[in-house]
Design an enzyme around this catalytic site. Structure first.
Site, PDB file in Angstrom:
ATOM      1  N   GLY A  46       0.352  -4.351   4.056  1.00  0.00           N
ATOM      2  CA  GLY A  46       0.851  -3.075   4.566  1.00  0.00           C
ATOM      3  C   GLY A  46       2.305  -3.237   4.972  1.00  0.00           C
ATOM      4  O   GLY A  46       2.779  -4.362   5.146  1.00  0.00           O
ATOM      5  N   GLN A  51      10.027  -1.361   9.737  1.00  0.00           N
ATOM      6  CA  GLN A  51      10.167  -2.797   9.450  1.00  0.00           C
ATOM      7  C   GLN A  51      11.307  -3.077   8.473  1.00  0.00           C
ATOM      8  O   GLN A  51      11.781  -4.200   8.378  1.00  0.00           O
ATOM      9  CB  GLN A  51       8.860  -3.375   8.881  1.00  0.00           C
ATOM     10  CG  GLN A  51       7.715  -3.394   9.888  1.00  0.00           C
ATOM     11  CD  GLN A  51       6.460  -3.969   9.294  1.00  0.00           C
ATOM     12  OE1 GLN A  51       5.715  -3.267   8.611  1.00  0.00           O
ATOM     13  NE2 GLN A  51       6.227  -5.260   9.511  1.00  0.00           N
ATOM     14  N   CYS A  94       1.607 -10.057  11.131  1.00  0.00           N
ATOM     15  CA  CYS A  94       2.599  -9.013  10.894  1.00  0.00           C
ATOM     16  C   CYS A  94       3.822  -9.648  10.247  1.00  0.00           C
ATOM     17  O   CYS A  94       4.278 -10.707  10.681  1.00  0.00           O
ATOM     18  CB  CYS A  94       2.997  -8.356  12.214  1.00  0.00           C
ATOM     19  SG  CYS A  94       4.210  -7.034  12.020  1.00  0.00           S
ATOM     20  N   LEU A  95       4.357  -8.988   9.226  1.00  0.00           N
ATOM     21  CA  LEU A  95       5.542  -9.523   8.543  1.00  0.00           C
ATOM     22  C   LEU A  95       6.748  -9.566   9.479  1.00  0.00           C
ATOM     23  O   LEU A  95       7.688 -10.314   9.228  1.00  0.00           O
ATOM     24  CB  LEU A  95       5.845  -8.681   7.300  1.00  0.00           C
ATOM     25  CG  LEU A  95       4.777  -8.758   6.197  1.00  0.00           C
ATOM     26  CD1 LEU A  95       5.051  -7.721   5.117  1.00  0.00           C
ATOM     27  CD2 LEU A  95       4.695 -10.153   5.598  1.00  0.00           C
ATOM     28  N   HIS A 136      -2.630  -0.596  12.304  1.00  0.00           N
ATOM     29  CA  HIS A 136      -1.488  -1.502  12.531  1.00  0.00           C
ATOM     30  C   HIS A 136      -0.184  -0.844  12.048  1.00  0.00           C
ATOM     31  O   HIS A 136       0.826  -0.868  12.749  1.00  0.00           O
ATOM     32  CB  HIS A 136      -1.773  -2.814  11.787  1.00  0.00           C
ATOM     33  CG  HIS A 136      -0.668  -3.816  11.785  1.00  0.00           C
ATOM     34  ND1 HIS A 136      -0.778  -5.056  12.371  1.00  0.00           N
ATOM     35  CD2 HIS A 136       0.579  -3.784  11.230  1.00  0.00           C
ATOM     36  CE1 HIS A 136       0.355  -5.728  12.197  1.00  0.00           C
ATOM     37  NE2 HIS A 136       1.190  -4.986  11.502  1.00  0.00           N
ATOM     38  N   GLU A 137      -0.224  -0.216  10.870  1.00  0.00           N
ATOM     39  CA  GLU A 137       0.996   0.421  10.318  1.00  0.00           C
ATOM     40  C   GLU A 137       1.378   1.657  11.135  1.00  0.00           C
ATOM     41  O   GLU A 137       2.564   1.897  11.391  1.00  0.00           O
ATOM     42  CB  GLU A 137       0.800   0.815   8.852  1.00  0.00           C
ATOM     43  CG  GLU A 137       0.422  -0.306   7.894  1.00  0.00           C
ATOM     44  CD  GLU A 137       1.222  -1.566   8.062  1.00  0.00           C
ATOM     45  OE1 GLU A 137       2.375  -1.501   8.540  1.00  0.00           O
ATOM     46  OE2 GLU A 137       0.703  -2.640   7.755  1.00  0.00           O
ATOM     47  N   HIS A 140       3.294   0.821  14.193  1.00  0.00           N
ATOM     48  CA  HIS A 140       4.718   0.533  13.961  1.00  0.00           C
ATOM     49  C   HIS A 140       5.569   1.801  14.086  1.00  0.00           C
ATOM     50  O   HIS A 140       6.716   1.735  14.531  1.00  0.00           O
ATOM     51  CB  HIS A 140       4.937  -0.044  12.554  1.00  0.00           C
ATOM     52  CG  HIS A 140       4.739  -1.527  12.424  1.00  0.00           C
ATOM     53  ND1 HIS A 140       5.519  -2.445  13.089  1.00  0.00           N
ATOM     54  CD2 HIS A 140       3.871  -2.248  11.682  1.00  0.00           C
ATOM     55  CE1 HIS A 140       5.139  -3.676  12.751  1.00  0.00           C
ATOM     56  NE2 HIS A 140       4.126  -3.593  11.900  1.00  0.00           N
TER      57      HIS A 140
HETATM   58  O1  GNR Z   1       0.295  -8.381   5.700  1.00  0.00           O
HETATM   59  C1  GNR Z   1      -0.241  -8.051   6.771  1.00  0.00           C
HETATM   60  N1  GNR Z   1      -1.468  -8.551   7.063  1.00  0.00           N
HETATM   61  C2  GNR Z   1      -2.240  -8.096   8.120  1.00  0.00           C
HETATM   62  C3  GNR Z   1      -3.350  -8.844   8.483  1.00  0.00           C
HETATM   63  C4  GNR Z   1      -4.175  -8.437   9.514  1.00  0.00           C
HETATM   64  C5  GNR Z   1      -3.895  -7.261  10.177  1.00  0.00           C
HETATM   65  C6  GNR Z   1      -2.778  -6.501   9.835  1.00  0.00           C
HETATM   66  C7  GNR Z   1      -1.958  -6.916   8.807  1.00  0.00           C
HETATM   67  S1  GNR Z   1      -0.587  -5.948   8.355  1.00  0.00           S
HETATM   68  C8  GNR Z   1       0.472  -7.186   7.730  1.00  0.00           C
HETATM   69  C9  GNR Z   1       1.733  -6.573   7.144  1.00  0.00           C
HETATM   70  C10 GNR Z   1       2.516  -5.887   8.226  1.00  0.00           C
HETATM   71  O2  GNR Z   1       3.167  -6.469   9.059  1.00  0.00           O
HETATM   72  N2  GNR Z   1       2.457  -4.596   8.277  1.00  0.00           N
HETATM   73  O3  GNR Z   1       3.080  -3.923   9.230  1.00  0.00           O
HETATM   74 NI    NI Z   2       3.170  -5.259  10.931  1.00  0.00          NI
END
Ligand code: GNR
Ligand code: NI
Length: 174
Positions: A46, A51, A94-95, A136-137, A140
Site C-alpha cells: 500500500g 508518503q 510501513c515504507l 493503515h493507508e 496516513h
Molecule cells: O508494505 C506495507 N506493508 C504493510 C504490512 C503490514 C501492515 C501494513 C502495511 S502497509 C506497508 C506500506 C506502507 O507503508 N503503506 O503506507
Molecule cells: Ni505506511
C-alpha cells in the site's frame, strides 16, 4: 509513470492532514499510477500520497501475493463507512518507518467508500490483510502512522532509531 521518493519519519510532511480531491481527473489518475509504480518497486502492499509528499486524499493498495496476479486498487477520498466490533492484531510495517514493525490492533473488517480512477463512486468490504492495509493507508491521510497506535516507549524507540539512521545516512533507501 515514475518512481517517486518515499519520505521517511520523523518528518512533518507525514504528520500533515490531506485535502479531499474535488474529482479524479487525469492529474489524480496519473498520481495514482506513479504511486502504484513506487509501491511495487519498494516493494510494499500500500502507499498513501503524503508518503510521496502529496497532501491529497489518495491511496493505492495491492495485497496480492507475489505468486498471484496483480490486484491494484486506486482510491481517492476513502471513507470508513463501517467497522466490525471484532478486532485483530497484525504485525505492521510501513515504507516510511523502514525496517521497524509492531503489533497494531484494529477492527478486523471494514467497509470503505471511495472514488476510483474513473471518478466512479464505489464501496469495498475487506477483511484480513486488505482491511489492515486500507486502515493503515487511510491513517496516513490524517497524519497518523502505525507507531501512533503503540506505546509511547515503542514509538519513541523507533523514531529515535530512524532519526539516527537518517543522520548517519544508513537507511537502505537512501
Ligand atoms: O508494505 C506495507 N506493508 C504493510 C504490512 C503490514 C501492515 C501494513 C502495511 S502497509 C506497508 C506500506 C506502507 O507503508 N503503506 O503506507
Ligand atoms: Ni505506511
Amino acid at each position: 509513470m515514475a518512481i517517486l521518493p518515499i519520505i521517511v519519519a520523523p518528518d512533518p510532511r507525514l504528520k500533515a492532514a490531506c485535502a479531499p480531491v474535488p474529482e479524479v481527473d487525469a492529474k489524480v489518475a496519473r498520481l495514482m499510477d506513479d504511486m502504484l509504480e513506487t509501491m511495487y518497486a519498494a516493494p510494499g502492499i500500500g502507499l498513501a500520497a503524503p508518503q510521496v509528499g502529496v497532501h491529497k486524499r489518495v491511496i493505492v493498495v495491492d495485497t496480492a501475493k507475489p505468486d498471484e496476479a496483480a490486484r491494484p486498487l486506486k482510491l481517492a477520498n476513502p471513507e470508513l463507512i463501517a467497522t466490525s466490533d471484532e478486532v485483530k492484531s497484525w504485525d505492521e510495517g510501513c515504507l516510511s518507518l523502514p525496517e521497524h514493525y509492531a503489533e497494531v490492533v484494529r477492527p478486523a473488517r471494514v467497509a470503505v467508500r471511495y472514488l476510483d480512477e474513473h471518478n466512479k463512486k464505489r464501496e469495498i468490504e475487506a477483511d484480513g490483510v486488505l482491511a489492515v492495509c486500507l486502515q493503515h493507508e487511510m491513517d496516513h491521510l490524517d497524519g497518523v502512522l502505525f507507531v501512533d497506535h503503540v506505546s509511547a516507549l515503542k514509538r519513541n524507540m523507533i523514531l529515535r532509531k530512524l532519526r539516527k539512521a537518517k543522520k548517519l545516512g544508513t537507511l537502505a533507501a537512501e
